[in-house]
Design a protein around this motif. Structure first.
Motif, PDB file in Angstrom:
ATOM      1  N   ASP A  51      16.062   2.111  -1.772  1.00 15.76           N
ATOM      2  CA  ASP A  51      16.445   2.046  -3.180  1.00 15.76           C
ATOM      3  C   ASP A  51      16.533   0.569  -3.560  1.00 15.76           C
ATOM      4  OD1 ASP A  51      18.751   1.144  -1.944  1.00 15.76           O
ATOM      5  OD2 ASP A  51      19.877   2.976  -2.300  1.00 15.76           O
ATOM      6  N   GLY A  52      17.086   0.310  -4.737  1.00 19.72           N
ATOM      7  CA  GLY A  52      17.255  -1.074  -5.160  1.00 19.72           C
ATOM      8  C   GLY A  52      16.174  -1.546  -6.114  1.00 19.72           C
ATOM      9  N   LEU A  53      16.185  -2.834  -6.382  1.00 22.19           N
ATOM     10  CA  LEU A  53      15.330  -3.432  -7.401  1.00 22.19           C
ATOM     11  C   LEU A  53      13.993  -3.873  -6.824  1.00 22.19           C
ATOM     12  CD1 LEU A  53      15.330  -4.263 -10.402  1.00 22.19           C
ATOM     13  CD2 LEU A  53      16.299  -6.470  -9.700  1.00 22.19           C
ATOM     14  N   LEU A  54      12.883  -3.393  -7.431  1.00 26.04           N
ATOM     15  CA  LEU A  54      11.522  -3.728  -7.012  1.00 26.04           C
ATOM     16  C   LEU A  54      10.759  -4.309  -8.191  1.00 26.04           C
ATOM     17  CD1 LEU A  54      12.295  -1.866  -4.597  1.00 26.04           C
ATOM     18  CD2 LEU A  54       9.977  -0.926  -4.722  1.00 26.04           C
ATOM     19  N   LEU A  55       9.783  -5.142  -7.877  1.00 29.87           N
ATOM     20  CA  LEU A  55       8.914  -5.746  -8.887  1.00 29.87           C
ATOM     21  C   LEU A  55       7.469  -5.352  -8.627  1.00 29.87           C
ATOM     22  CD1 LEU A  55       8.094  -7.911 -11.087  1.00 29.87           C
ATOM     23  CD2 LEU A  55       8.065  -9.574  -9.205  1.00 29.87           C
ATOM     24  N   GLU A  56       6.756  -4.947  -9.695  1.00 30.02           N
ATOM     25  CA  GLU A  56       5.311  -4.784  -9.594  1.00 30.02           C
ATOM     26  C   GLU A  56       4.632  -5.886 -10.391  1.00 30.02           C
ATOM     27  OE1 GLU A  56       1.515  -1.813 -10.213  1.00 30.02           O
ATOM     28  OE2 GLU A  56       3.443  -1.210 -11.080  1.00 30.02           O
ATOM     29  N   LEU A  57       3.784  -6.669  -9.722  1.00 27.70           N
ATOM     30  CA  LEU A  57       3.008  -7.708 -10.377  1.00 27.70           C
ATOM     31  C   LEU A  57       1.664  -7.144 -10.822  1.00 27.70           C
ATOM     32  CD1 LEU A  57       3.612 -10.811  -8.067  1.00 27.70           C
ATOM     33  CD2 LEU A  57       4.547 -10.422 -10.358  1.00 27.70           C
ATOM     34  N   GLY A  58       1.269  -7.455 -12.054  1.00 31.16           N
ATOM     35  CA  GLY A  58       0.035  -6.896 -12.591  1.00 31.16           C
ATOM     36  C   GLY A  58       0.178  -5.409 -12.814  1.00 31.16           C
ATOM     37  N   CYS A  59       1.281  -5.000 -13.444  1.00 37.71           N
ATOM     38  CA  CYS A  59       1.605  -3.568 -13.559  1.00 37.71           C
ATOM     39  C   CYS A  59       0.711  -2.822 -14.534  1.00 37.71           C
ATOM     40  CB  CYS A  59       3.067  -3.390 -13.942  1.00 37.71           C
ATOM     41  SG  CYS A  59       3.468  -3.971 -15.616  1.00 37.71           S
ATOM     42  N   GLY A  60       0.015  -3.539 -15.429  1.00 39.06           N
ATOM     43  CA  GLY A  60      -0.884  -2.854 -16.362  1.00 39.06           C
ATOM     44  C   GLY A  60      -0.164  -1.843 -17.228  1.00 39.06           C
ATOM     45  N   THR A  61      -0.698  -0.632 -17.276  1.00 34.93           N
ATOM     46  CA  THR A  61      -0.098   0.430 -18.095  1.00 34.93           C
ATOM     47  C   THR A  61       1.085   1.104 -17.414  1.00 34.93           C
ATOM     48  OG1 THR A  61      -1.662   2.080 -17.243  1.00 34.93           O
ATOM     49  CG2 THR A  61      -2.288   0.907 -19.261  1.00 34.93           C
ATOM     50  N   GLY A  62       1.499   0.595 -16.261  1.00 35.56           N
ATOM     51  CA  GLY A  62       2.727   1.067 -15.621  1.00 35.56           C
ATOM     52  C   GLY A  62       2.615   2.338 -14.813  1.00 35.56           C
ATOM     53  N   ARG A  63       1.396   2.729 -14.463  1.00 36.90           N
ATOM     54  CA  ARG A  63       1.243   3.989 -13.711  1.00 36.90           C
ATOM     55  C   ARG A  63       2.005   3.933 -12.376  1.00 36.90           C
ATOM     56  NH1 ARG A  63      -3.077   7.745 -13.201  1.00 36.90           N
ATOM     57  NH2 ARG A  63      -2.341   9.473 -11.895  1.00 36.90           N
ATOM     58  N   MET A  64       1.783   2.879 -11.594  1.00 37.11           N
ATOM     59  CA  MET A  64       2.478   2.765 -10.316  1.00 37.11           C
ATOM     60  C   MET A  64       3.961   2.470 -10.524  1.00 37.11           C
ATOM     61  SD  MET A  64       2.367   3.006  -7.068  1.00 37.11           S
ATOM     62  CE  MET A  64       0.595   2.997  -6.709  1.00 37.11           C
ATOM     63  N   THR A  65       4.277   1.696 -11.543  1.00 40.63           N
ATOM     64  CA  THR A  65       5.678   1.377 -11.828  1.00 40.63           C
ATOM     65  C   THR A  65       6.474   2.652 -12.044  1.00 40.63           C
ATOM     66  OG1 THR A  65       4.693  -0.426 -13.129  1.00 40.63           O
ATOM     67  CG2 THR A  65       7.083  -0.280 -13.091  1.00 40.63           C
ATOM     68  N   ARG A  66       5.916   3.580 -12.804  1.00 39.08           N
ATOM     69  CA  ARG A  66       6.611   4.837 -13.095  1.00 39.08           C
ATOM     70  C   ARG A  66       6.719   5.713 -11.845  1.00 39.08           C
ATOM     71  NH1 ARG A  66       3.189   4.145 -17.379  1.00 39.08           N
ATOM     72  NH2 ARG A  66       1.758   5.804 -16.749  1.00 39.08           N
ATOM     73  N   LEU A  67       5.679   5.721 -11.017  1.00 35.52           N
ATOM     74  CA  LEU A  67       5.736   6.518  -9.796  1.00 35.52           C
ATOM     75  C   LEU A  67       6.844   6.021  -8.871  1.00 35.52           C
ATOM     76  CD1 LEU A  67       1.920   6.953  -8.990  1.00 35.52           C
ATOM     77  CD2 LEU A  67       3.523   8.762  -9.662  1.00 35.52           C
ATOM     78  N   LEU A  68       6.967   4.708  -8.757  1.00 39.22           N
ATOM     79  CA  LEU A  68       8.012   4.148  -7.895  1.00 39.22           C
ATOM     80  C   LEU A  68       9.391   4.364  -8.504  1.00 39.22           C
ATOM     81  CD1 LEU A  68       6.223   0.866  -6.780  1.00 39.22           C
ATOM     82  CD2 LEU A  68       6.728   2.865  -5.355  1.00 39.22           C
ATOM     83  N   ALA A  69       9.483   4.324  -9.830  1.00 36.74           N
ATOM     84  CA  ALA A  69      10.760   4.617 -10.489  1.00 36.74           C
ATOM     85  C   ALA A  69      11.182   6.057 -10.210  1.00 36.74           C
ATOM     86  CB  ALA A  69      10.645   4.376 -11.990  1.00 36.74           C
ATOM     87  N   ALA A  70      10.205   6.965 -10.182  1.00 36.99           N
ATOM     88  CA  ALA A  70      10.504   8.373  -9.890  1.00 36.99           C
ATOM     89  C   ALA A  70      10.992   8.568  -8.461  1.00 36.99           C
ATOM     90  CB  ALA A  70       9.264   9.230 -10.144  1.00 36.99           C
ATOM     91  N   GLU A  71      10.676   7.605  -7.582  1.00 36.33           N
ATOM     92  CA  GLU A  71      11.149   7.649  -6.192  1.00 36.33           C
ATOM     93  C   GLU A  71      12.569   7.116  -6.057  1.00 36.33           C
ATOM     94  OE1 GLU A  71       9.898   8.763  -3.369  1.00 36.33           O
ATOM     95  OE2 GLU A  71       7.929   9.415  -4.104  1.00 36.33           O
ATOM     96  N   GLY A  72      13.134   6.650  -7.164  1.00 35.68           N
ATOM     97  CA  GLY A  72      14.517   6.191  -7.135  1.00 35.68           C
ATOM     98  C   GLY A  72      14.703   4.691  -7.136  1.00 35.68           C
ATOM     99  N   TYR A  73      13.595   3.944  -7.256  1.00 27.25           N
ATOM    100  CA  TYR A  73      13.708   2.483  -7.286  1.00 27.25           C
ATOM    101  C   TYR A  73      13.940   2.000  -8.716  1.00 27.25           C
ATOM    102  CZ  TYR A  73      11.792   2.690  -2.556  1.00 27.25           C
ATOM    103  OH  TYR A  73      11.589   2.965  -1.233  1.00 27.25           O
TER     104      TYR A  73
END
Length: 251
Positions: free
Chosen positions: A38-60
């Motif tokens: 868990d905790g705070l993660l950063l995605e560089l070059g997140c674009g439209t946020g597809r991966m960002t949202r998937l990782l958020a759904a994992e609890g990050y």
């Protein structure tokens, strides 16, 4: 021409064959193996946020950084109301955060958009600076082989129900840079289509260059692998994953 402007509106349409879910599983498996559940993660070059949202759904708790205002606009539209994701309009070569984070990820060859070793070293140094002690950095890159043998001087096209694109590639072996020109047609009303173009530049780096730059930034390489097979990188690997770790720098 600036990349990912009008293309942002149809980016996810044409990228629906990208295995984001498989990539997300790979990222999460590595993070959890390193004790980052868990905790705070950063995605560089997140674009439209597809991966960002998937990782958020994992609890990050997610931060997404991108230098395209249009891509981030789409990302914010997609983000669920009950998902708090902080999107920042920043150049990854000079990104700034308010504090340290547990891990940094970057997928879909975002790092290939960095044109010089000096700038790439700067990105890696910033990552090292913002990582918690023992934090993890995971990123992928297209290989020179992919640009030289599969993309360079080749054209691709695809037609969807209400949009289509032509993707023309030009590879410069001396500069090690692949230029690709996108011509995109999007249906507006009836049989009327809107046509727009974008030019993107990506540079191919060797595994040896990556290893050197990551280590010069103060990070320790944990693993470098073929992203398709999960095995050692070969001469015909098209994309590689690199996993690095913060080495308990002084805070």
């Amino acid at each position: 021409m600036e990349a990912y402007t009008e293309f942002a509106t149809v980016y996810d349409t044409f990228m629906d064959n990208v295995p984001y879910e498989a990539w997300e599983k790979y990222l999460v498996d590595i993070l959890k193996a390193e004790g980052i559940n868990d905790g705070l993660l950063l995605e560089l070059g997140c674009g439209t946020g597809r991966m960002t949202r998937l990782l958020a759904a994992e609890g990050y708790d997610m931060i997404g950084v991108d230098n395209s205002e249009e891509m981030l606009s789409v990302a914010r539209e997609y983000t669920m109301e009950n998902t708090e994701i902080l999107y920042l309009l920043q150049d990854m070569r000079e990104f700034e955060l308010y504090g340290t984070i547990r891990a940094v990820v970057s997928v879909c060859d975002s790092m290939n958009y960095i044109m010089s070793e000096e700038d790439l070293r700067q990105v890696f140094s910033l990552v090292n600076n913002y990582l918690d002690p023992g934090g993890i950095f995971i990123f992928d890159m297209n290989t020179r082989y992919k640009y030289e043998e599969l993309l360079g001087d080749n054209s691709f096209c695809e037609t969807r129900e209400d949009s289509s694109f032509i993707w023309e590639n030009y590879y410069d072996p001396e500069e090690e840079i692949n230029e690709y020109d996108l011509t995109i047609f999007v249906q507006e009303e009836g049989d009327t289509f809107h046509r727009f173009t974008e030019t993107h530049l990506q540079r191919g780096y060797t595994v040896e260059q990556m290893r050197t730059l990551v280590e010069q930034a103060g990070l320790k390489i944990l693993e470098i692998m073929d992203s398709d097979t999960g095995e050692a990188v070969s001469e015909t690997s098209e994309r590689v994953y690199i996993v690095a770790k913060e080495q308990q720098k002084e805070l």
